[in-house]
Design a protein around this motif. Structure first.
Motif, PDB file in Angstrom:
ATOM      1  N   PHE A  87       0.835  -1.206   0.000  1.00  0.00           N
ATOM      2  CA  PHE A  87       0.000   0.000   0.000  1.00  0.00           C
ATOM      3  C   PHE A  87       0.869   1.255   0.000  1.00  0.00           C
ATOM      4  CE2 PHE A  87      -2.803   3.028   2.444  1.00  0.00           C
ATOM      5  CZ  PHE A  87      -3.740   3.188   1.439  1.00  0.00           C
ATOM      6  N   ALA A  88       1.862   1.306   0.875  1.00  0.00           N
ATOM      7  CA  ALA A  88       2.735   2.482   0.951  1.00  0.00           C
ATOM      8  C   ALA A  88       3.515   2.677  -0.356  1.00  0.00           C
ATOM      9  CB  ALA A  88       3.701   2.348   2.129  1.00  0.00           C
ATOM     10  N   ILE A  93       4.472   5.404  -5.679  1.00  0.00           N
ATOM     11  CA  ILE A  93       4.459   5.339  -7.144  1.00  0.00           C
ATOM     12  C   ILE A  93       3.459   6.341  -7.718  1.00  0.00           C
ATOM     13  CG2 ILE A  93       3.815   3.875  -9.112  1.00  0.00           C
ATOM     14  CD1 ILE A  93       4.914   1.486  -7.513  1.00  0.00           C
ATOM     15  N   PHE A  94       2.260   6.373  -7.149  1.00  0.00           N
ATOM     16  CA  PHE A  94       1.229   7.291  -7.624  1.00  0.00           C
ATOM     17  C   PHE A  94       1.682   8.744  -7.478  1.00  0.00           C
ATOM     18  CE2 PHE A  94      -2.542   9.919  -7.077  1.00  0.00           C
ATOM     19  CZ  PHE A  94      -3.377   9.470  -8.088  1.00  0.00           C
ATOM     20  N   SER A  98       2.755  11.471 -10.385  1.00  0.00           N
ATOM     21  CA  SER A  98       2.025  12.739 -10.477  1.00  0.00           C
ATOM     22  C   SER A  98       3.009  13.877 -10.745  1.00  0.00           C
ATOM     23  CB  SER A  98       1.249  13.010  -9.186  1.00  0.00           C
ATOM     24  OG  SER A  98       0.241  12.049  -8.989  1.00  0.00           O
ATOM     25  N   PHE A  99       4.127  13.862 -10.009  1.00  0.00           N
ATOM     26  CA  PHE A  99       5.170  14.877 -10.226  1.00  0.00           C
ATOM     27  C   PHE A  99       5.746  14.775 -11.634  1.00  0.00           C
ATOM     28  CE2 PHE A  99       9.747  15.816 -10.241  1.00  0.00           C
ATOM     29  CZ  PHE A  99       9.725  17.169  -9.914  1.00  0.00           C
ATOM     30  N   LEU A 100       6.028  13.543 -12.082  1.00  0.00           N
ATOM     31  CA  LEU A 100       6.614  13.349 -13.407  1.00  0.00           C
ATOM     32  C   LEU A 100       5.650  13.740 -14.519  1.00  0.00           C
ATOM     33  CD1 LEU A 100       8.416   9.931 -12.755  1.00  0.00           C
ATOM     34  CD2 LEU A 100       9.466  12.203 -12.935  1.00  0.00           C
ATOM     35  N   CYS A 101       4.344  13.473 -14.321  1.00  0.00           N
ATOM     36  CA  CYS A 101       3.355  13.881 -15.328  1.00  0.00           C
ATOM     37  C   CYS A 101       3.311  15.396 -15.456  1.00  0.00           C
ATOM     38  CB  CYS A 101       1.970  13.360 -14.945  1.00  0.00           C
ATOM     39  SG  CYS A 101       1.723  11.597 -15.215  1.00  0.00           S
ATOM     40  N   GLY A 121      -2.432   3.585  -8.884  1.00  0.00           N
ATOM     41  CA  GLY A 121      -3.772   3.982  -8.473  1.00  0.00           C
ATOM     42  C   GLY A 121      -4.719   2.811  -8.325  1.00  0.00           C
ATOM     43  N   GLY A 122      -4.627   1.836  -9.220  1.00  0.00           N
ATOM     44  CA  GLY A 122      -5.478   0.656  -9.108  1.00  0.00           C
ATOM     45  C   GLY A 122      -5.226  -0.096  -7.814  1.00  0.00           C
TER      46      GLY A 122
END
Length: 527
Positions: A87-88, A93-94, A98-101, A121-122
């Motif tokens: 989970f962590a 990763i999410f 987000s930063f890389l996007c 996210g999944g």
């Protein structure tokens, strides 16, 4: 205070339970909102990245494919690495993606980062439900599922207005950057407070690599077909036809592999349970209606009524609040012994009422006041669907079967939404043209209404300074525009009627689901 033996060791009380509840709901909201928030930013992203309309659509498609690939594998992955660690890591990763996007400078970069973000996210979506179920005692499972359901049901409607506000006031990278501080806080809290279950982290000696490969190809290519089918004119397109064939073959090989392999990555045998089998169908229909209706309303209000993206997004907020308000009430009703199938049937009927209301009342002249009561019915209906369907699906499963079965319900909800959007898009495109052809047959000199309307438009354009010939041409173009607008309205009406009939026809299936002997209680370990 808690019983520390077995699964009860995971039950939390007081401040710890509050902190963990907020953390996992936040993670579920982050994942769900990110599926819709980018939709209103695609135009700005297209200009900034120098992409075509078809190319920028991959920002949505890549995320959806990553999402649907990882969901059915989440139960197995959490066993391999430990639920807390998994989970962590998924949050990290999410957040990192987000930063890389937000910093992406090319289409290749943002598509790759969105795919990886979708996989993280999944995992968040499914594991969040697992954790929130485990930290509440069995007698409070209705409330636990209500809290989780608020994120899952409300999330899709929060994305468009939030994205519209950010685009109007800031820039498109900010729709990704807002995830970063929330992700950092969620990571710290999950590492500090989330526990691993006693049966967790039991690694399988042999990894089902072929199962992973077949699953990735099966659901990945299927998601691509659903996302891009209408855009590519379905099976007349070589890529769509090729992906469809690959998906069918991969699904066949995946099912064969999972049934013969000793330790499969997805346990298909759990679908022998009648409640779960029916529940996966109901969850598919719920996803179809939830994402389909969320998709169709903004298109209708923007294209037919001329609203802005922000206005269209804000339209859904009151009904989302109604859903959030009703969720704890529904959870309490289940906790007090009200049969889940009765609540779910009522929810299906309310969604039918909402759809038929839209079919009979909404026109090209509708205003905001025409939507309020209608969408309130939708909001209450959705609140009566999610928790009962989830509990009905998993009520007769035990132990590890619960997590395995819940992966199916999560995947079917996502696929239901993808099918809903794909079918609605295709239907609108084709029936709008058919309605136009039907109406044009009435636009001839023998129709007095047409003659009167044509004369009125012609006189209007002549009075504005046009020559009679140009005025006549402009009048014909104006009538054509009205015809296309009315054809689109008729298509929207057809869709509302279809959704209504679909939900009404589902009620008998709900009523035949085997009732859990323990009624309102839901086993822990649910995903």
């Amino acid at each position: 205070m808690a019983n520390n033996s077995g699964e009860n060791a995971l039950v939390e009380y007081g401040a710890r339970r509050v902190i963990i509840t907020i953390t996992v709901i936040l993670c579920a909201l982050l994942e769900i909102v990110d599926t819709t928030i980018v939709n209103v930013a695609l135009n700005d992203m297209k200009g900034s990245l120098g992409a075509t309309l078809n190319e920028i659509g991959w920002v949505v498609t890549a995320y959806a494919i990553g999402n649907v690939i990882v969901i059915p594998m989440t139960s197995w992955l959490s066993q391999q690495f430990g639920r807390k660690q998994y989970f962590a890591t998924s949050i990290v990763i999410f957040t990192l993606c987000s930063f890389l996007c937000g910093n992406a400078t090319s289409m290749t970069e943002i598509i790759a980062f969105r795919f990886i973000q979708g996989m993280g996210g999944g995992a968040l979506l499914v594991t969040s439900q697992t954790i929130i179920t485990e930290i509440y005692p069995k007698e409070k499972q209705g409330i636990a599922q209500a809290l989780y359901g608020m994120g899952v049901i409300v999330g899709p409607t929060l994305g468009p207005p939030l994205g519209g506000y950010i685009i109007d006031n800031y820039s498109w990278p900010d729709i990704f950057y807002i995830n970063i501080p929330l992700g950092i806080v969620a990571t710290i809290l999950s590492l500090r407070y989330v526990k691993n279950p006693p049966f967790n982290n039991k690694k399988s000696g042999t990894v089902d690599w072929w199962g992973i490969i077949f699953l990735a190809f099966a659901v990945g290519t299927l998601q691509y077909v659903l996302e891009k089918g209408q855009e590519e004119d379905w099976f007349s397109s070589t890529p769509i036809l090729t992906c469809s064939i690959i998906s069918v073959i991969s699904f066949y090989l995946f099912i064969w592999r999972e049934l013969v392999f000793e330790k499969p990555i997805v346990n298909l045998r759990v679908l022998k349970n009648k409640n779960l089998a029916v529940g996966t169908v109901l969850m598919f229909i719920l996803g179809f209606g939830l994402y389909g209706s969320t998709f169709i309303l903004p298109i209708y209000t923007q294209n037919s009524l001329g609203w802005t993206a922000l206005q269209s997004g804000l339209l859904l907020v009151p009904s989302s609040l109604a859903t959030a308000f009703m969720m704890p009430i529904v959870g309490t009703l289940i906790q007090k012994g009200v049969p889940q199938k009765i609540l779910a049937s009522l929810g299906m009927f309310l969604f039918f009422a909402y759809s038929m209301w839209g079919y009979t009342k909404l026109t090209s002249f509708s205003g905001e006041g025409d939507f309020f009561k209608l969408l309130m019915v939708r909001g209450v209906g959705l609140s009566l669907l999610f928790i009962p369907i989830t509990t009905l699906s998993l009520s007769s499963l035990k132990g590890q079967e619960i997590g395995e079965g819940a992966s199916f319900t999560g995947m079917m909800r996502q696929l239901g939404g993808s099918f809903g959007v794909a079918l609605i898009t295709t239907y609108m495109t084709r029936t709008t043209q058919q309605h136009r052809v039907d109406m044009i047959g009435h636009l001839n000199p023998t129709n007095p209404i047409f003659v009167q309307r044509l004369g009125a438009f012609t006189q209007k354009f002549i009075s504005s300074g046009m020559t009679p010939d140009k005025a006549h041409l402009a009048a014909m173009q104006a009538i054509e525009g009205q015809t296309m607008g009315q054809a689109a309205i008729l298509s929207y009406m057809d869709i509302w009627m279809f959704l209504g009939i679909l939900f009404l026809a589902t009620i008998p299936f709900i009523l035949i689901v085997v009732k859990n002997k323990k009624g309102a209680k839901v086993p822990s370990g649910m995903h």
